[in-house]
Design a protein around this motif. Structure first.
Motif, PDB file in Angstrom:
ATOM      1  N   GLU A 402       0.827  -1.202   0.000  1.00 47.47           N
ATOM      2  CA  GLU A 402       0.000   0.000   0.000  1.00 47.47           C
ATOM      3  C   GLU A 402       0.863   1.256   0.000  1.00 47.47           C
ATOM      4  O   GLU A 402       0.575   2.223  -0.724  1.00 47.47           O
ATOM      5  N   ARG A 405       2.334   1.687  -3.444  1.00 49.16           N
ATOM      6  CA  ARG A 405       1.326   2.158  -4.394  1.00 49.16           C
ATOM      7  C   ARG A 405       1.068   3.654  -4.200  1.00 49.16           C
ATOM      8  O   ARG A 405       1.010   4.416  -5.177  1.00 49.16           O
ATOM      9  N   ASN A 406       0.906   4.073  -2.954  1.00 47.23           N
ATOM     10  CA  ASN A 406       0.618   5.483  -2.678  1.00 47.23           C
ATOM     11  C   ASN A 406       1.765   6.382  -3.121  1.00 47.23           C
ATOM     12  O   ASN A 406       1.542   7.459  -3.698  1.00 47.23           O
ATOM     13  N   GLN A 410       1.680   9.250  -6.048  1.00 50.22           N
ATOM     14  CA  GLN A 410       2.131  10.619  -5.796  1.00 50.22           C
ATOM     15  C   GLN A 410       3.147  11.063  -6.845  1.00 50.22           C
ATOM     16  O   GLN A 410       3.213  12.247  -7.203  1.00 50.22           O
ATOM     17  N   THR A 415      -3.053   4.102 -12.074  1.00 47.60           N
ATOM     18  CA  THR A 415      -3.411   2.703 -11.832  1.00 47.60           C
ATOM     19  C   THR A 415      -4.101   2.130 -13.071  1.00 47.60           C
ATOM     20  O   THR A 415      -4.472   2.866 -13.995  1.00 47.60           O
ATOM     21  N   ASP A 441      -9.059   0.714  -7.009  1.00 48.07           N
ATOM     22  CA  ASP A 441      -7.801   1.184  -6.429  1.00 48.07           C
ATOM     23  C   ASP A 441      -7.881   1.161  -4.897  1.00 48.07           C
ATOM     24  O   ASP A 441      -8.931   1.367  -4.342  1.00 48.07           O
TER      25      ASP A 441
END
Length: 441
Positions: A402, A405-406, A410, A415, A441
């Motif tokens: 996670e 992915r974040n 940024q 996605t 997402d």
């Protein structure tokens, strides 16, 4: 009779039994098998099955089907299905002809398959000339059980291995502009791993081929190891695996074969992953694939295989997750006026986009299949920046997918769902395709 005479007589009878020709029962079985073969050949001749099989081979190629499914529905019924644009469709019914006769015709023309073997899985190849072009088919056969136990049925699937067009490049396979720029940066590096991920049939091989074409240079020694080899690539040395040359042995041999660029068909286990990392860390650009849901989960998968975080951080250039979405037929698509706004909101569109966007739906015409024609790719690009590498290096007992992915989002990563929504807003695909092909997402 004395004991010695008895032993002598026993030896004579044993020798006689060894030297005698086959028994009557064996002869009877051979004759029965000959009768069955004759009946099968008569069925093939009477039903013109050779012509029927040849026709659906050609039809599949002309309709750009990816697979042909030959499915027995009983002793005397066979269905032929084509997978077109990722979906199976019934193409033809063969009624009142023995299902094993249809299977026999395919086995006869396939290399590596035995017509009379019906109890085990078989693999083979077919090569045919269709419209003056050579097309290869990969054959997979598995035995099935039917209602009549005495009737042996087999399912056959043929993958159509047409050589991709010369026009396929990294510019026209569906990359968004920002994603294309990062992909080009990753494959331009002299070393490191480029990983494509996605389910079977998501176009990974085509994208890898486009990448190889982009870096192709007569000064480079390019070697591929695949099982099986799907595309013939001009300018590359393609290793064909066989019972005496397995995947691991081939990869080790490649290390001694002075390569510049290597394509490994799939990272299957820790051993394969270790070799891919070793290739990358010894100055080789390495392409490969994995089966995961998205780009960040590739890191977690390799970590669970046993690859150290610092090796993951500094051996990988980029991870590309890919899916294929069906495209609407431009001739018959119409605006969908019955969409509920909350549906689009749940899909990920903003209220401003919902107010202005036109959403289309399929109709169907003579030029398409139920309103769809062709497919296009959507991508999720995880480019390894300094911050991404640092986050992987800080992993403890597990990879924080996670957080990865974040951070990537940024830094500009789209996605799979966001990439698909871009196609939806441009009228290229439908809500159903976006929802079914990409995860939230």
């Amino acid at each position: 009779m004395t004991l010695s005479n008895y032993d002598s007589l026993s030896r004579e009878l044993l020798a006689d039994s060894v030297n005698r020709p086959s028994s009557t029962s064996t002869e009877f079985l051979d004759e029965e098998q000959d009768v069955q073969i004759d009946e099968l050949d008569e069925e093939i001749r009477k039903g013109h099955l050779n012509e029927i099989v040849d026709n659906f081979f050609s039809d599949a190629v002309r309709l750009t089907a990816s697979d042909i499914h030959i499915i027995p529905r009983g002793a005397r019924k066979t269905e032929i299905h084509f997978r077109i644009d990722g979906h199976l469709s019934l193409w033809q019914n063969i009624d009142d002809l023995r299902a094993d006769a249809v299977a026999a015709v395919v086995k006869d023309i396939a290399r590596g398959t035995d017509r009379f073997e019906r109890n085990m899985a078989q693999d083979g190849f077919v090569q045919k000339m269709v419209d003056n072009k050579i097309v290869r088919f990969r054959v997979s056969i598995i035995p099935l059980i039917g209602r009549e136990l005495k009737v042996k049925l087999e399912s056959i699937v043929l993958r159509v291995l047409r050589d991709p067009e010369a026009s396929i490049t990294v510019e026209n396979i569906g990359f968004q502009p920002a994603a294309l720029e990062k992909f080009r940066m990753a494959i331009a590096k002299p070393y490191g791993i480029v990983i494509l991920t996605g389910p079977t049939g998501s176009g990974k091989s085509t994208t890898l081929l486009a990448a190889l074409r982009a870096v192709m240079n007569p000064a480079f020694n390019i070697i591929t190891v695949e099982d099986p080899v799907e595309y013939l690539i001009d300018g590359a040395r393609q290793v064909k695996l066989n019972p005496k040359l397995g995947f691991d042995e081939a990869l080790r041999a490649i290390l001694r074969h002075d390569p510049d660029i290597v394509m490994v068909g799939e990272i299957r286990d820790k051993q394969t992953a270790d070799l891919a990392v070793k290739l990358a860390n010894t100055g080789h650009l390495t392409f490969s694939t994995l089966h995961t849901n998205d780009a960040p989960s590739v890191i977690a998968r390799l970590f669970k295989m046993g690859i150290e975080p610092f090796l993951l951080a500094y051996s990988i250039n980029i991870i590309v997750a890919q899916r294929l979405l069906r495209k609407l037929c431009e001739r018959c698509k119409i605006v969908d006026t019955e969409i509920i706004p909350i549906t689009l909101e749940k899909l990920g569109l903003t209220k401003e986009e919902i107010a202005t966007v036109k959403i289309y739906r399929p109709v169907g015409c003579l030029h398409c299949l139920k309103g769809y024609k062709g497919r296009t790719a959507v991508h999720e690009i995880l480019y390894f920046t300094r911050e991404i590498r640092q986050l992987i290096m800080e992993a403890g007992s597990s990879i924080n997918e996670e957080a990865l992915r974040n951070l990537a989002i940024q830094q500009g990563m789209q996605t799979l769902r966001q990439s698909a929504i871009e196609l939806l807003k441009r009228g290229i695909t439908t809500i159903e395709e976006v929802a079914s092909t990409t995860i939230e997402d």
